[in-house]
Motif scaffolding. Structure first.
Motif, PDB file in Angstrom:
ATOM      1  N   ALA A   1     -36.490  44.755  21.557  1.00 22.08           N
ATOM      2  CA  ALA A   1     -37.727  44.019  21.304  1.00 22.08           C
ATOM      3  C   ALA A   1     -37.756  42.796  22.206  1.00 22.08           C
ATOM      4  N   ALA A   2     -38.927  42.450  22.710  1.00 22.83           N
ATOM      5  CA  ALA A   2     -39.066  41.287  23.581  1.00 22.83           C
ATOM      6  C   ALA A   2     -40.472  40.725  23.454  1.00 22.83           C
ATOM      7  N   ASP A   3     -40.591  39.409  23.636  1.00 25.21           N
ATOM      8  CA  ASP A   3     -41.909  38.775  23.632  1.00 25.21           C
ATOM      9  C   ASP A   3     -41.872  37.517  24.486  1.00 25.21           C
ATOM     10  N   MET A   4     -43.031  37.125  24.979  1.00 21.26           N
ATOM     11  CA  MET A   4     -43.176  35.886  25.738  1.00 21.26           C
ATOM     12  C   MET A   4     -44.538  35.279  25.448  1.00 21.26           C
ATOM     13  N   THR A   5     -44.602  33.948  25.528  1.00 17.06           N
ATOM     14  CA  THR A   5     -45.841  33.218  25.286  1.00 17.06           C
ATOM     15  C   THR A   5     -45.989  32.123  26.326  1.00 17.06           C
ATOM     16  N   ARG A   6     -47.179  32.008  26.906  1.00 15.33           N
ATOM     17  CA  ARG A   6     -47.513  30.950  27.866  1.00 15.33           C
ATOM     18  C   ARG A   6     -48.639  30.120  27.281  1.00 15.33           C
ATOM     19  N   ASN A   7     -48.411  28.810  27.151  1.00 12.86           N
ATOM     20  CA  ASN A   7     -49.413  27.885  26.607  1.00 12.86           C
ATOM     21  C   ASN A   7     -49.842  26.891  27.672  1.00 12.86           C
ATOM     22  N   LEU A   8     -51.144  26.643  27.741  1.00 12.77           N
ATOM     23  CA  LEU A   8     -51.699  25.630  28.629  1.00 12.77           C
ATOM     24  C   LEU A   8     -52.646  24.754  27.817  1.00 12.77           C
ATOM     25  N   SER A   9     -52.483  23.440  27.907  1.00 17.78           N
ATOM     26  CA  SER A   9     -53.376  22.532  27.190  1.00 17.78           C
ATOM     27  C   SER A   9     -53.860  21.453  28.140  1.00 17.78           C
ATOM     28  N   GLU A  10     -55.112  21.016  27.940  1.00 20.55           N
ATOM     29  CA  GLU A  10     -55.734  19.978  28.755  1.00 20.55           C
ATOM     30  C   GLU A  10     -56.045  18.779  27.880  1.00 20.55           C
ATOM     31  N   SER A  11     -55.651  17.596  28.317  1.00 22.41           N
ATOM     32  CA  SER A  11     -55.931  16.378  27.565  1.00 22.41           C
ATOM     33  C   SER A  11     -57.277  15.802  27.973  1.00 22.41           C
ATOM     34  N   ARG A  12     -57.858  15.030  27.063  1.00 20.50           N
ATOM     35  CA  ARG A  12     -59.141  14.367  27.309  1.00 20.50           C
ATOM     36  C   ARG A  12     -59.054  12.925  26.830  1.00 20.50           C
TER      37      ARG A  12
ATOM     38  N   PHE B   1     -43.880  27.388  27.849  1.00 27.38           N
ATOM     39  CA  PHE B   1     -43.483  28.787  27.963  1.00 27.38           C
ATOM     40  C   PHE B   1     -42.260  29.010  27.086  1.00 27.38           C
ATOM     41  N   PHE B   2     -42.217  30.137  26.385  1.00 24.52           N
ATOM     42  CA  PHE B   2     -40.990  30.542  25.709  1.00 24.52           C
ATOM     43  C   PHE B   2     -40.959  32.063  25.607  1.00 24.52           C
ATOM     44  N   ALA B   3     -39.739  32.594  25.527  1.00 24.34           N
ATOM     45  CA  ALA B   3     -39.550  34.047  25.520  1.00 24.34           C
ATOM     46  C   ALA B   3     -38.311  34.384  24.704  1.00 24.34           C
ATOM     47  N   ARG B   4     -38.319  35.596  24.132  1.00 22.80           N
ATOM     48  CA  ARG B   4     -37.190  36.087  23.349  1.00 22.80           C
ATOM     49  C   ARG B   4     -36.994  37.574  23.616  1.00 22.80           C
ATOM     50  N   SER B   5     -35.770  38.037  23.451  1.00 22.02           N
ATOM     51  CA  SER B   5     -35.494  39.462  23.486  1.00 22.02           C
ATOM     52  C   SER B   5     -34.336  39.750  22.539  1.00 22.02           C
ATOM     53  N   ARG B   6     -34.327  40.973  22.015  1.00 22.17           N
ATOM     54  CA  ARG B   6     -33.270  41.378  21.094  1.00 22.17           C
ATOM     55  C   ARG B   6     -32.926  42.839  21.345  1.00 22.17           C
ATOM     56  N   LEU B   7     -31.640  43.124  21.438  1.00 22.63           N
ATOM     57  CA  LEU B   7     -31.133  44.478  21.587  1.00 22.63           C
ATOM     58  C   LEU B   7     -30.278  44.797  20.365  1.00 22.63           C
ATOM     59  N   GLY B   8     -30.585  45.919  19.692  1.00 24.99           N
ATOM     60  CA  GLY B   8     -29.869  46.275  18.491  1.00 24.99           C
ATOM     61  C   GLY B   8     -29.313  47.690  18.555  1.00 24.99           C
ATOM     62  N   TYR B   9     -28.208  47.909  17.846  1.00 29.14           N
ATOM     63  CA  TYR B   9     -27.570  49.220  17.776  1.00 29.14           C
ATOM     64  C   TYR B   9     -27.220  49.512  16.325  1.00 29.14           C
TER      65      TYR B   9
ATOM     66  N   THR C   1     -40.699  24.018  29.221  1.00 30.85           N
ATOM     67  CA  THR C   1     -41.073  22.609  29.094  1.00 30.85           C
ATOM     68  C   THR C   1     -41.649  22.308  27.713  1.00 30.85           C
ATOM     69  N   VAL C   2     -41.115  21.258  27.066  1.00 32.94           N
ATOM     70  CA  VAL C   2     -41.668  20.738  25.820  1.00 32.94           C
ATOM     71  C   VAL C   2     -41.743  19.222  25.962  1.00 32.94           C
TER      72      VAL C   2
ATOM     73  N   HIS D   1     -36.284  23.471  28.317  1.00 33.73           N
ATOM     74  CA  HIS D   1     -35.454  24.106  29.338  1.00 33.73           C
ATOM     75  C   HIS D   1     -34.055  24.440  28.805  1.00 33.73           C
ATOM     76  N   TYR D   2     -33.988  25.357  27.862  1.00 35.55           N
ATOM     77  CA  TYR D   2     -32.679  25.776  27.368  1.00 35.55           C
ATOM     78  C   TYR D   2     -32.727  27.240  26.952  1.00 35.55           C
ATOM     79  N   THR D   3     -31.545  27.841  26.913  1.00 33.65           N
ATOM     80  CA  THR D   3     -31.372  29.235  26.513  1.00 33.65           C
ATOM     81  C   THR D   3     -30.306  29.302  25.421  1.00 33.65           C
ATOM     82  N   VAL D   4     -30.581  30.056  24.365  1.00 30.94           N
ATOM     83  CA  VAL D   4     -29.645  30.211  23.254  1.00 30.94           C
ATOM     84  C   VAL D   4     -29.407  31.702  23.036  1.00 30.94           C
ATOM     85  N   VAL D   5     -28.132  32.081  22.847  1.00 37.82           N
ATOM     86  CA  VAL D   5     -27.746  33.469  22.610  1.00 37.82           C
ATOM     87  C   VAL D   5     -27.139  33.573  21.212  1.00 37.82           C
ATOM     88  N   ASP D   6     -27.621  34.517  20.426  1.00 36.06           N
ATOM     89  CA  ASP D   6     -27.093  34.785  19.089  1.00 36.06           C
ATOM     90  C   ASP D   6     -26.648  36.240  19.011  1.00 36.06           C
TER      91      ASP D   6
END
Length: 644
Positions: free
Chosen positions: A525-536, A547-555, A573-574, A584-589
């Protein structure tokens, strides 16, 4: 006992049993027929809203001592979750580019976002009590009201499923000497009225925790350097069928918690001692095949005693707060009906009423009471000339005592392009009522409320494609969603005064996810999301990842006696409110389980969190210094489960 199926058009992350040629189904045995209420979220998927479901198996995979925040973090595409300082703590949430309080969170349909500060408080909910989590994406104010700007998360508690006495006991420990345990027992009886389902559960979680700051950022006057917690919960549910077409359900949950509120400066002891009680009573009836309704009352009572003791440089201490109170009570009454009209058109209509009061000994709020009353209606027409089109249209009117009113509308659409390919979309308006702090806070020179605040309004649109198919006989699914949101009357602080900002803020983005059954044993399973916001006009939206993304491999083994999995998540970026980029970080579980007997009564589970032991920042402290709140370091947890 009756077995019912409700159909969801969505994705079940990591489920090996997902059939690609059929829509996702949930099989659930319940006492009497399924209610209008229990299928509200599921039914919206049939008319073009995107729904994700996290099931019980995934909840258990999230970790032996998992709280709800971690479950959401691991398994919901498009949802960014960052617990502040580990389990059972406040978190930062962003669904489809929304802010922290743009998502409405409910427990069995009861609103958990409070009207005192508008925040999300799920840090004391035990995962052991949860059957599944339903996530309804996009603007959903039509049926759910204020704060459902980016979506709705409905946490569904467990119900009795067995006529024989059954249940489960779990015991676990982690590498920080955290201890967790829970137990559940249930049974369905028959009596003169029909079936009576009874269920009760308890849970206990305690830990000294970890140090959530870099040592270089902790001052020499700090003596309490680890963020500890203790959470104890008891809950019970009774469901009585009254014949074949009526049902009464009662639910109660009591949680008591002692939670550290750690600080990097001078901290000796800062705690929230909390008691939360949630109770509901629901009556449901199907009068005939063409009309059903439910009436639901709820109470959500939250009481916190806040203590803050600091160390002085000379070795003495000073007490800033001692058992200072803050809390709120929320009562509500909702009634909803569903009628099938001539031509098989469906009409949904209802009223939603909430009475609220709160108190804070630290933050002065002049008026701590409020009421909100709403009427809503939705038509789900059947168009004979377009049998593959499933639209809906509706409107809601809500009035807040002491504030302005809000009217929203919503149009949704699901079109079956083929048996495998679905085109969905929704367009509408959503709103967020000002909370008591924003209206009535009275801290001169620091923060002042504005009783003339108008509700925030947004125009929301989502467009998506869902595809299910087979590759070499194995099922897979793909889903993509484009979303955009324009926010007007943004509620923000200017020169210590709460105001409605000028202009519009636009948020837009894309979310893509997929699930693949690679073989009888492997799933991806995998997913990604891209967010763009404009200030006023200087107004910005913070703590939303670009931007953030995840993937999972199961057996899983062929006999399903054991299984293992690994998951990777990346956060881009947050930006904090002080314009500090802490992403800007990656975590593995990793996780694994093993049944110890052929009857599958005994099981061992293992979770390895932050496998590479990387430092990563979940949020930035709001004080004068730029101090990072760190996520959990490498943690191993093991749990023993006995089912009967």
């Amino acid at each position: 006992m009756k077995t019912r199926r409700f159909t969801l058009i969505g994705c079940l992350i990591g489920s090996p049993a997902l059939a690609a040629s059929e829509p996702l189904t949930l099989d659930q045995q319940i006492v009497s027929a399924p209610s209008v209420e229990s299928t509200t979220v599921a039914e919206m998927a049939r008319y073009g809203s995107k729904v994700e479901v996290v099931d019980r198996e995934q909840i258990e995979r999230a970790g032996p001592s998992a709280d709800i925040t971690r479950v959401l973090q691991m398994f919901v595409p498009g949802l960014y979750v960052a617990p502040k300082q580990g389990p059972f703590d406040y978190g930062t949430y962003s669904l489809l580019g929304g802010r922290n309080d743009d998502t409405l969170i409910m427990l069995d349909g009861v609103r958990l976002n409070n009207r005192l500060y508008g925040g999300i408080y799920i840090d004391t909910l035990p995962a052991a009590a949860i059957e599944r989590i339903e996530v309804l994406k996009g603007g959903q104010s039509l049926l759910f009201g204020t704060q459902a700007v980016a979506g709705v998360i409905n946490i569904v508690t467990r119900s009795a499923h067995s006529r024989d006495p059954s249940g489960q006991v779990n015991l676990g420990v982690d590498s920080f000497m955290g201890r967790n345990g829970d137990a559940r027992i249930e049974r369905i009886f028959s009596n003169g009225l029909g079936d009576l389902g009874l269920l009760a559960y308890v849970s206990h979680n305690v830990s000294e925790g970890y140090q959530p700051y870099h040592s270089s950022q902790i001052t020499s006057t700090v003596s309490d350097k680890k963020r500890s917690y203790e959470v104890n919960t008891f809950g019970a549910k009774a469901a009585q069928s009254l014949g074949d077409d009526s049902r009464l359900e009662l639910f109660y949950q009591y949680s008591a918690a002692n939670l550290d509120f750690l600080r990097p400066d001078a901290n000796r002891r800062t705690t929230n001692d909390r008691v939360q009680q949630i109770a509901t009573a629901t009556f449901e009836q199907r009068l005939n095949p063409g009309f059903s309704y439910f009436v639901k009352g709820h109470m959500n009572d939250w009481d916190t005693r806040y203590t803050r003791i600091y160390n002085n440089t000379d070795g003495s201490t000073r007490t800033l707060n001692h058992d200072d109170y803050w809390g709120f009570s929320d009562w509500g009454m909702q009634a909803e009906g569903k009628a099938v009209l001539p031509g098989e058109h469906t009409l949904v209509f209802g009223t939603d009423n909430q009475w609220f009061k709160g108190k804070d000994d630290v933050l002065k709020i002049d008026n701590n009471q409020a009421e909100a009353h709403a009427l809503y209606v939705q038509l789900r027409p059947v168009i004979d000339a377009l049998p593959d089109w499933h639209p809906s249209i509706g409107v809601r009117r809500e009035h807040l005592s002491g504030g302005d009113s809000a009217t929203v509308g919503m149009l949704t659409s699901l079109y079956d392009l083929t048996d495998q390919l679905k085109l969905r979309g929704q367009f509408g308006t959503a709103y967020k009522l000002p909370n008591a702090e924003q209206l009535y806070v009275n801290e001169p020179g620091d923060e002042m409320g504005n009783p003339n605040l108008k509700p925030e309004k947004s125009r929301n649109a989502e467009l998506g494609l869902d595809y299910t198919g087979l590759i070499q006989g194995q099922p897979y699914s793909l889903s993509g969603t484009l979303f955009t949101r324009r926010i007007e009357d943004l509620i923000t602080i200017v020169d210590a005064q709460w105001v409605n900002g000028d202009g519009e803020i636009q948020v837009r983005g894309v979310e893509v996810n997929g699930q693949f059954q690679l073989s009888d044993r492997w799933q991806l399973a995998a997913d990604m999301t891209r967010n763009l916001s404009e200030s006023r006009n200087g107004a910005t939206l913070n703590n939303i990842p670009g931007f953030f993304a995840r993937s999972r491999l199961g057996y899983e083994s062929g006999d399903r006696m054991w299984g293992a999995g690994a998951a990777v998540r990346y956060i881009g970026t947050v930006k904090s409110p002080r314009d500090v980029d802490y992403g800007h970080y990656t975590v593995v579980d990793a996780d694994a389980y093993r049944y110890l007997d052929g009857a599958r009564q005994h099981r061992l589970s293992l979770l390895l969190e932050n496998l590479l032991d990387r430092d990563y920042t979940t949020s930035m402290d709001s004080g004068a210094r730029k101090v990072q709140n760190l996520g959990r370091p490498f943690t191993s947890e093991v749990r023993y489960t006995y089912s009967f």
